[in-house]
Design an enzyme around this catalytic site. Structure first.
Site, PDB file in Angstrom:
ATOM      1  N   ASP A  32       1.973  -9.416  -6.727  1.00 50.52           N
ATOM      2  CA  ASP A  32       0.540  -9.141  -6.563  1.00 50.52           C
ATOM      3  C   ASP A  32       0.204  -8.751  -5.129  1.00 50.52           C
ATOM      4  OD1 ASP A  32      -0.363 -10.059  -9.319  1.00 50.52           O
ATOM      5  OD2 ASP A  32       0.656 -11.845  -8.600  1.00 50.52           O
ATOM      6  N   HIS A  50       6.968 -17.436  -6.162  1.00 49.49           N
ATOM      7  CA  HIS A  50       7.270 -17.231  -7.578  1.00 49.49           C
ATOM      8  C   HIS A  50       8.423 -18.152  -7.941  1.00 49.49           C
ATOM      9  CE1 HIS A  50       8.100 -15.449 -11.443  1.00 49.49           C
ATOM     10  NE2 HIS A  50       7.100 -14.602 -11.290  1.00 49.49           N
TER      11      HIS A  50
END
Length: 398
Positions: free
Chosen positions: A339, A293
């Site tokens: 996720d 990320h």
């Protein structure tokens, strides 16, 4: 927030050699994570603003919509290396203390953290509506598309009111989404039964756990919802703000956000990870899903918390996910993100396929509502301008 060298030079519109010069002069804070050096986004933005003031705003404005300089002010949340902060309160801290999702939603909406948390009002679920709704959703459809279909056709029939109703109405809207979400996961034959149980729940986590067919998972689902509730100006939250700025009602705002959320680079990422677990996709074919990320170069704190919870539950059900994580690390993937953490927790709890995506969507609804209400209160229409770039017309052929 930290940027890679490529991202920093894109914001600044300079060469890498110039970027390194800025850093050597102490104009940019830097840090190293693995083999990569990262540059503090606030410092990069400040240099970009200075350059824009000196030579025009076009370059800075052009980069703003791609991880660049902030485009609007918001009191809803902020992000640092420890994860998101909900009106100044760390999300991971809230989850670790088992703060109920309803209290966290209230914090995002009006800045207060109520104790005790609000409770939901049970309502009567109509099995006939379940049957009519199920015919609108094809078997095997992705969770996001199923949720969007349910939201557009049935789930928000009672939600098309003014954008800023009372807290009770907002929680009631999320409660109804949880019940209808029973149609997004699990066996179609038990949809109505699970939805009816969800409608009688007194908390969002209990409702969603019942909708997924695992009522005993409510505590862990609650933690996941809190971690998913908000993440600053992500794509779906920006879509919610755009819709709200036009005067669209809350039902339309949530549908707009859900439509954007369905993309595989956003809410659909966890289902791509499940395809790897099922042997339908390889790690190499994942793209950017599940790992890394930009805002967390050293690792996503939300994923770390979810993985810790999944491992605390133990059991053989987590073994396939652990193998996936190990294989991804061997392949040079960055640390797992939200996720992957949701997929791990869902596996440890024995939840049906799609549960990770479902927890993400339901949790993020709180943030979408918060952003929509803040944008509506500003009284401003979000309408950016485009800079026309001429292109050569196609060559004519005789």
């Amino acid at each position: 927030m930290w940027l890679t060298a490529d991202e920093a030079v894109a914001v600044l519109s300079v060469k890498k050699s110039t970027l390194y010069t800025y850093a050597s002069r102490g104009w940019l804070r830097t840090r190293r994570a693995g083999r990569q050096r990262w540059y503090h986004a606030e410092d990069v933005d400040e240099l970009a603003r200075r350059a824009a003031a000196a030579g025009g705003h076009a370059a800075a404005a052009s980069s703003a919509l791609h991880w660049g300089a902030p485009v609007l002010d918001s009191a809803v949340s902020s992000i640092d290396l420890d994860g998101p902060n909900y009106r100044g309160v760390p999300a991971v801290w809230l989850a670790e203390r088992d703060t109920p999702f309803e209290a966290v939603a209230t914090l995002l909406w009006d800045g207060t953290l109520p104790d005790p948390a609000p409770r939901l009002s049970p309502w009567a679920f109509d099995p006939g509506d379940s049957d009519r709704g199920s015919r609108r959703v094809p078997d095997g459809a992705p969770v996001g598309r199923t949720l969007l279909a349910i939201a557009a056709t049935l789930g928000f029939r009672s939600g098309a009111r003014a954008l800023a109703p009372t807290e009770h109405d907002a929680l009631g809207l999320i409660h109804r989404l949880c019940a209808w979400a029973a149609g997004a996961v699990g066996h179609r034959a038990t949809w109505a039964e699970r939805a009816a149980a969800a409608a009688q729940a007194s908390s969002v986590a209990e409702a969603l756990a019942a909708a997924m067919g695992e009522p005993s998972a409510a505590r862990w689902v609650d933690r996941a919802l809190v971690l998913c509730a908000e993440h600053e100006l992500n794509a779906s939250s920006f879509a919610a703000r755009i819709a709200a700025s036009t005067g669209a009602d809350r039902a339309a705002v949530l549908c707009a956000a859900l439509a954007v959320w369905t993309g595989p680079e956003h809410g659909g990422a966890s289902e791509r990870l499940e395809e790897v677990l099922d042997g339908q996709r390889t790690i190499a074919a994942l793209g950017g899903a599940g790992f890394g990320h930009r805002l967390y170069p050293a690792g996503d704190p939300r994923a770390e918390r979810l993985l810790a919870d999944a491992r605390a539950l133990g059991g053989d059900r987590l073994a396939p996910v652990e193998r996936l994580l190990a294989d991804a690390a061997l392949a040079g993937r960055p640390p797992p993100n939200l996720d992957a953490g949701l997929v791990a927790l869902a596996a440890a709890l024995g939840l049906p396929r799609g549960a990770g995506a479902l927890m993400f969507a339901v949790g993020r609804t709180a943030g979408w509502i918060a952003h929509a209400e803040e944008q509506r209160a500003s009284g401003r229409l979000l309408r950016p301008r485009a800079r026309y770039v001429a292109v050569e017309p196609p060559a004519r052929t005789r």
